[in-house]
Design a protein around this motif. Structure first.
Motif, mmCIF file in Angstrom:
data_model
loop_
_atom_site.group_PDB
_atom_site.id
_atom_site.type_symbol
_atom_site.label_atom_id
_atom_site.label_comp_id
_atom_site.label_asym_id
_atom_site.label_seq_id
_atom_site.Cartn_x
_atom_site.Cartn_y
_atom_site.Cartn_z
ATOM 1 N N ASN A 52 -53.927 -62.665 -13.947
ATOM 2 C CA ASN A 52 -54.447 -61.489 -13.253
ATOM 3 C C ASN A 52 -55.743 -61.734 -12.488
ATOM 4 N N TYR A 53 -56.262 -62.931 -12.499
ATOM 5 C CA TYR A 53 -57.536 -63.208 -11.815
ATOM 6 C C TYR A 53 -57.261 -63.546 -10.355
ATOM 7 N N THR A 54 -57.136 -62.540 -9.515
ATOM 8 C CA THR A 54 -56.881 -62.732 -8.088
ATOM 9 C C THR A 54 -58.016 -62.137 -7.270
ATOM 10 N N CYS A 55 -58.163 -62.627 -6.072
ATOM 11 C CA CYS A 55 -59.158 -62.110 -5.135
ATOM 12 C C CYS A 55 -58.615 -60.820 -4.511
ATOM 13 N N PRO A 56 -59.408 -59.749 -4.505
ATOM 14 C CA PRO A 56 -58.904 -58.512 -3.898
ATOM 15 C C PRO A 56 -58.811 -58.590 -2.376
ATOM 16 N N LYS A 57 -59.559 -59.493 -1.782
ATOM 17 C CA LYS A 57 -59.563 -59.598 -0.321
ATOM 18 C C LYS A 57 -58.393 -60.426 0.200
ATOM 19 N N CYS A 58 -58.210 -61.626 -0.339
ATOM 20 C CA CYS A 58 -57.143 -62.501 0.171
ATOM 21 C C CYS A 58 -55.912 -62.525 -0.738
ATOM 22 N N GLY A 59 -56.038 -62.065 -1.977
ATOM 23 C CA GLY A 59 -54.903 -61.977 -2.884
ATOM 24 C C GLY A 59 -54.487 -63.276 -3.551
ATOM 25 N N LYS A 60 -55.276 -64.317 -3.439
ATOM 26 C CA LYS A 60 -54.929 -65.601 -4.057
ATOM 27 C C LYS A 60 -55.535 -65.705 -5.451
ATOM 28 N N ASN A 61 -54.813 -66.382 -6.327
ATOM 29 C CA ASN A 61 -55.260 -66.555 -7.696
ATOM 30 C C ASN A 61 -56.409 -67.546 -7.741
ATOM 31 N N GLN A 62 -57.410 -67.251 -8.566
ATOM 32 C CA GLN A 62 -58.598 -68.098 -8.636
ATOM 33 C C GLN A 62 -58.532 -69.131 -9.752
ATOM 34 N N MET A 72 -61.885 -73.317 -13.064
ATOM 35 C CA MET A 72 -62.681 -72.322 -13.771
ATOM 36 C C MET A 72 -63.086 -71.264 -12.747
ATOM 37 N N PRO A 73 -62.942 -70.001 -13.067
ATOM 38 C CA PRO A 73 -63.327 -68.964 -12.104
ATOM 39 C C PRO A 73 -64.834 -68.904 -11.928
ATOM 40 N N LYS A 74 -65.242 -68.469 -10.772
ATOM 41 C CA LYS A 74 -66.658 -68.290 -10.471
ATOM 42 C C LYS A 74 -66.841 -66.947 -9.773
ATOM 43 N N GLU A 75 -68.069 -66.615 -9.408
ATOM 44 C CA GLU A 75 -68.344 -65.289 -8.870
ATOM 45 C C GLU A 75 -67.853 -65.084 -7.444
ATOM 46 N N SER A 76 -67.559 -66.160 -6.726
ATOM 47 C CA SER A 76 -67.040 -66.018 -5.368
ATOM 48 C C SER A 76 -65.666 -66.685 -5.260
ATOM 49 N N CYS A 77 -64.895 -66.223 -4.299
ATOM 50 C CA CYS A 77 -63.531 -66.723 -4.107
ATOM 51 C C CYS A 77 -63.554 -68.167 -3.609
ATOM 52 N N TYR A 78 -62.600 -68.960 -4.067
ATOM 53 C CA TYR A 78 -62.493 -70.346 -3.614
ATOM 54 C C TYR A 78 -61.994 -70.441 -2.180
ATOM 55 N N PHE A 79 -61.252 -69.463 -1.728
ATOM 56 C CA PHE A 79 -60.607 -69.539 -0.418
ATOM 57 C C PHE A 79 -61.388 -68.798 0.665
ATOM 58 N N ALA A 81 -64.444 -66.984 0.071
ATOM 59 C CA ALA A 81 -65.863 -66.911 -0.300
ATOM 60 C C ALA A 81 -66.385 -65.479 -0.438
ATOM 61 N N SER A 82 -65.529 -64.510 -0.684
ATOM 62 C CA SER A 82 -65.986 -63.150 -0.917
ATOM 63 C C SER A 82 -66.397 -62.995 -2.386
ATOM 64 N N GLN A 83 -67.270 -62.045 -2.665
ATOM 65 C CA GLN A 83 -67.740 -61.800 -4.022
ATOM 66 C C GLN A 83 -66.653 -61.095 -4.827
ATOM 67 N N LEU A 84 -66.305 -61.658 -5.978
ATOM 68 C CA LEU A 84 -65.240 -61.095 -6.798
ATOM 69 C C LEU A 84 -65.758 -60.086 -7.808
ATOM 70 N N ASP A 85 -66.972 -60.248 -8.296
ATOM 71 C CA ASP A 85 -67.475 -59.445 -9.400
ATOM 72 C C ASP A 85 -68.487 -58.392 -8.967
ATOM 73 N N LYS A 86 -68.490 -57.995 -7.736
ATOM 74 C CA LYS A 86 -69.505 -57.035 -7.309
ATOM 75 C C LYS A 86 -69.252 -55.634 -7.864
ATOM 76 N N ASN A 87 -68.020 -55.285 -8.226
ATOM 77 C CA ASN A 87 -67.716 -53.974 -8.776
ATOM 78 C C ASN A 87 -67.710 -53.944 -10.290
ATOM 79 N N ASP A 88 -67.831 -55.079 -10.958
ATOM 80 C CA ASP A 88 -67.729 -55.159 -12.408
ATOM 81 C C ASP A 88 -69.074 -55.002 -13.119
ATOM 82 N N LYS A 89 -70.141 -54.821 -12.420
ATOM 83 C CA LYS A 89 -71.470 -54.785 -13.044
ATOM 84 C C LYS A 89 -71.795 -53.449 -13.610
#
Length: 89
Positions: A52-62, A72-79, A81-89
């Motif tokens: 379930n760890y996908t980027c909301p912008k591009c839809g690719k799995n991280q 290993m997942p990180k705070e920005s998308c690998y493909f 480079a958008s922020q993945l965790d900006k809404n989870d804080k």
């Protein structure tokens, strides 16, 4: 807590459960070992999190890049480079 930190903590818990399982002498039933049960539950949670760890912008799995390649997942998308965790804080 950020989504990538939750994933990393779950992975560390799985490693600790596996190490605890290997260090305990099995005298009772194999399947009643608490480390065995915790490692199974943690592994299932980790698989669900990685799927379930996908980027909301591009839809690719991280986490799952290909059949044999994982990241290993990180705070920005690998493909993209958008922020993945900006809404989870």
């Amino acid at each position: 807590m950020a989504k990538h930190k939750k994933f990393q903590i779950t992975l560390v818990v799985l490693v600790v459960c596996i190490m605890g399982f290997n260090l305990i002498d099995i005298r009772v039933d194999f399947f009643l070992n608490p480390f065995y049960i915790l490692s199974l539950v943690t592994a299932i949670i980790l698989v669900v999190q990685s799927i379930n760890y996908t980027c909301p912008k591009c839809g690719k799995n991280q986490v799952i890049r290909s059949f044999l390649k994982y990241n290993m997942p990180k705070e920005s998308c690998y493909f993209c480079a958008s922020q993945l965790d900006k809404n989870d804080k």
